[in-house]
Scaffold this motif. Structure first.
Motif, PDB file in Angstrom:
ATOM      1  N   PHE A   1      29.797  62.462  78.603  1.00 47.45           N
ATOM      2  CA  PHE A   1      28.960  63.041  77.634  1.00 47.45           C
ATOM      3  C   PHE A   1      29.274  64.225  77.222  1.00 47.45           C
ATOM      4  CE2 PHE A   1      25.599  59.979  77.703  1.00 47.45           C
ATOM      5  CZ  PHE A   1      25.809  59.015  78.831  1.00 47.45           C
ATOM      6  N   ALA A   2      29.479  64.584  75.939  1.00 45.92           N
ATOM      7  CA  ALA A   2      30.356  65.780  75.329  1.00 45.92           C
ATOM      8  C   ALA A   2      30.309  65.698  73.704  1.00 45.92           C
ATOM      9  CB  ALA A   2      31.966  65.577  75.847  1.00 45.92           C
ATOM     10  N   VAL A   3      30.988  66.664  73.245  1.00 42.27           N
ATOM     11  CA  VAL A   3      31.407  66.400  71.775  1.00 42.27           C
ATOM     12  C   VAL A   3      32.625  65.875  71.535  1.00 42.27           C
ATOM     13  CG1 VAL A   3      31.451  67.937  69.532  1.00 42.27           C
ATOM     14  CG2 VAL A   3      29.714  68.527  71.358  1.00 42.27           C
ATOM     15  N   TYR A   4      32.873  65.106  70.329  1.00 38.91           N
ATOM     16  CA  TYR A   4      33.883  64.339  69.999  1.00 38.91           C
ATOM     17  C   TYR A   4      34.263  64.712  68.698  1.00 38.91           C
ATOM     18  CZ  TYR A   4      33.530  61.698  74.362  1.00 38.91           C
ATOM     19  OH  TYR A   4      33.298  61.599  75.870  1.00 38.91           O
ATOM     20  N   TYR A   5      35.622  65.213  68.422  1.00 36.59           N
ATOM     21  CA  TYR A   5      36.055  65.529  67.167  1.00 36.59           C
ATOM     22  C   TYR A   5      37.316  64.807  66.705  1.00 36.59           C
ATOM     23  CZ  TYR A   5      33.691  70.250  67.887  1.00 36.59           C
ATOM     24  OH  TYR A   5      32.594  71.004  67.949  1.00 36.59           O
ATOM     25  N   CYS A   6      37.247  64.517  65.533  1.00 40.83           N
ATOM     26  CA  CYS A   6      38.473  63.939  64.934  1.00 40.83           C
ATOM     27  C   CYS A   6      39.384  64.918  64.046  1.00 40.83           C
ATOM     28  CB  CYS A   6      38.219  62.617  64.084  1.00 40.83           C
ATOM     29  SG  CYS A   6      37.344  62.794  62.498  1.00 40.83           S
ATOM     30  N   HIS A   7      40.677  64.720  64.023  1.00 39.67           N
ATOM     31  CA  HIS A   7      41.462  65.706  63.406  1.00 39.67           C
ATOM     32  C   HIS A   7      42.646  64.972  62.856  1.00 39.67           C
ATOM     33  CE1 HIS A   7      45.093  68.362  63.434  1.00 39.67           C
ATOM     34  NE2 HIS A   7      45.627  67.520  64.545  1.00 39.67           N
ATOM     35  N   GLN A   8      43.183  65.379  61.467  1.00 35.00           N
ATOM     36  CA  GLN A   8      43.967  64.455  60.711  1.00 35.00           C
ATOM     37  C   GLN A   8      45.274  65.499  60.724  1.00 35.00           C
ATOM     38  OE1 GLN A   8      45.403  65.220  57.709  1.00 35.00           O
ATOM     39  NE2 GLN A   8      44.032  67.136  57.003  1.00 35.00           N
ATOM     40  N   ARG A   9      46.360  65.087  60.538  1.00 36.15           N
ATOM     41  CA  ARG A   9      47.640  65.870  60.465  1.00 36.15           C
ATOM     42  C   ARG A   9      48.499  65.427  59.391  1.00 36.15           C
ATOM     43  NH1 ARG A   9      52.250  64.259  63.169  1.00 36.15           N
ATOM     44  NH2 ARG A   9      52.108  62.407  64.277  1.00 36.15           N
ATOM     45  N   ASN A  10      47.744  64.349  58.433  1.00 43.16           N
ATOM     46  CA  ASN A  10      48.843  63.830  57.477  1.00 43.16           C
ATOM     47  C   ASN A  10      49.186  64.795  56.451  1.00 43.16           C
ATOM     48  OD1 ASN A  10      49.819  61.381  56.104  1.00 43.16           O
ATOM     49  ND2 ASN A  10      48.605  61.885  54.550  1.00 43.16           N
ATOM     50  N   THR A  11      48.218  65.976  56.139  1.00 41.00           N
ATOM     51  CA  THR A  11      48.695  67.017  55.336  1.00 41.00           C
ATOM     52  C   THR A  11      48.254  68.220  56.230  1.00 41.00           C
ATOM     53  OG1 THR A  11      46.539  66.993  54.380  1.00 41.00           O
ATOM     54  CG2 THR A  11      48.234  65.935  53.165  1.00 41.00           C
ATOM     55  N   TRP A  12      47.772  69.324  55.577  1.00 40.31           N
ATOM     56  CA  TRP A  12      47.426  70.555  56.260  1.00 40.31           C
ATOM     57  C   TRP A  12      46.353  70.092  57.175  1.00 40.31           C
ATOM     58  CZ3 TRP A  12      50.628  74.094  56.486  1.00 40.31           C
ATOM     59  CH2 TRP A  12      51.802  74.627  55.544  1.00 40.31           C
ATOM     60  N   PRO A  13      46.307  70.654  58.571  1.00 36.99           N
ATOM     61  CA  PRO A  13      45.375  70.047  59.398  1.00 36.99           C
ATOM     62  C   PRO A  13      44.172  70.344  59.085  1.00 36.99           C
ATOM     63  CG  PRO A  13      46.709  71.701  60.438  1.00 36.99           C
ATOM     64  CD  PRO A  13      47.369  71.559  59.102  1.00 36.99           C
ATOM     65  N   SER A  14      43.189  69.106  59.272  1.00 40.10           N
ATOM     66  CA  SER A  14      41.688  69.789  59.350  1.00 40.10           C
ATOM     67  C   SER A  14      41.031  68.852  60.513  1.00 40.10           C
ATOM     68  CB  SER A  14      41.276  69.155  57.877  1.00 40.10           C
ATOM     69  OG  SER A  14      41.513  67.936  57.835  1.00 40.10           O
ATOM     70  N   PHE A  15      39.698  69.163  60.614  1.00 37.63           N
ATOM     71  CA  PHE A  15      39.009  68.664  61.851  1.00 37.63           C
ATOM     72  C   PHE A  15      37.768  68.183  61.303  1.00 37.63           C
ATOM     73  CE2 PHE A  15      41.353  70.004  65.453  1.00 37.63           C
ATOM     74  CZ  PHE A  15      42.190  70.977  65.011  1.00 37.63           C
ATOM     75  N   GLY A  16      37.115  67.085  61.550  1.00 39.85           N
ATOM     76  CA  GLY A  16      35.833  66.630  61.521  1.00 39.85           C
ATOM     77  C   GLY A  16      34.467  67.521  61.992  1.00 39.85           C
ATOM     78  N   GLY A  17      33.380  67.490  61.751  1.00 36.06           N
ATOM     79  CA  GLY A  17      32.408  68.342  62.353  1.00 36.06           C
ATOM     80  C   GLY A  17      31.716  68.134  63.550  1.00 36.06           C
TER      81      GLY A  17
END
Lengths: 121, 106
Positions: B83-99
């Motif tokens: 039980f926690a918070v889960y984030y997704c993250h992409q590195r295909n271009t400049w990195p970004s994260f989900g909310g």
């Protein structure tokens, strides 16, 4: 075991400067790119800056370009972030992050515990 | 900039139940997507990288799937420590994260 220990955070006023450090251990520092990623309650996680294993190439998010400078001392296994002209919106927890590769792949393998920076008058 | 949208924002489940978390990208990120877990007061911990590869030491109840713009993190049977918070993250271009998606105890 990989350890990344950040330091240097604190409370500063708008326009001030601050230098963050990250002491790395438990892995071959010279074989990995490194990044700084920050986290705020409102905006979530944001990549700030990255540096390749040699220090010869650096990248910045547009929001900090021209104000922040990333560097590393491979002899001391330490990563730095020099932050100038700080703004209220730079308030965040700053994490030191180990890349899986020597180049800047942004494959964020390990994170430090973070250091809090608060910019407020 | 690639925007990552995570859903749902909050998932209320009981221990032992299956959790399915979604991450949608505004454009293709190929398979360059990772999932992190974050507990209060702690740093994010890598769970899955390149869409489906479990990081070292991650239990096999965690699995990732997807490619292109749609990705899923599945926890097959929730343990109390999940039980926690889960984030997704992409590195295909400049990195970004989900909310983030908060998985809370029902």
């Amino acid at each position: 075991e990989v350890q990344l220990l950040e330091s240097g955070g604190g409370l500063v006023q708008p326009g001030d400067s601050l230098r963050l450090s990250c002491a790395a251990s438990g892995f071959t520092f010279t074989r990995h790119a490194m990044s700084w990623v920050r986290q705020t309650p409102g905006k979530g996680l944001d990549w700030v800056s990255g540096i390749v294993e040699t220090g010869g190439n650096t990248k910045y998010a547009d929001s900090v370009k021209g104000r922040f400078t990333i560097s590393r001392d491979n002899a001391k296994n330490t990563l730095y972030l020099q932050m100038n002209s700080l703004r209220a919106e730079d308030t965040a927890i700053y994490y030191c992050v180990k890349d899986r590769y020597a180049s800047l792949s942004f494959d964020f393998e390990s994170w430090g515990q973070g250091t809090l920076v608060v910019v407020s008058s | 900039e690639i925007v990552l949208t995570q859903s749902p924002a909050t998932l209320s489940l009981s221990p032992g139940e299956r959790a399915t978390l979604s991450c949608r990208a505004s454009q293709s990120v190929n398979r360059y997507l990772a999932w992190f877990q974050q507990k209060p007061g702690q740093a994010p911990r890598l769970l899955i990288y390149d869409a489906s590869i479990r990081a070292t030491g991650i239990p096999d109840r965690f699995s990732g799937s997807g490619s292109g713009t749609d990705f899923t993190l599945t926890i097959s049977s929730l343990e109390p420590e999940d039980f926690a918070v889960y984030y997704c993250h992409q590195r295909n271009t400049w990195p970004s994260f989900g909310g983030g998606t908060k998985v809370e105890i029902k």
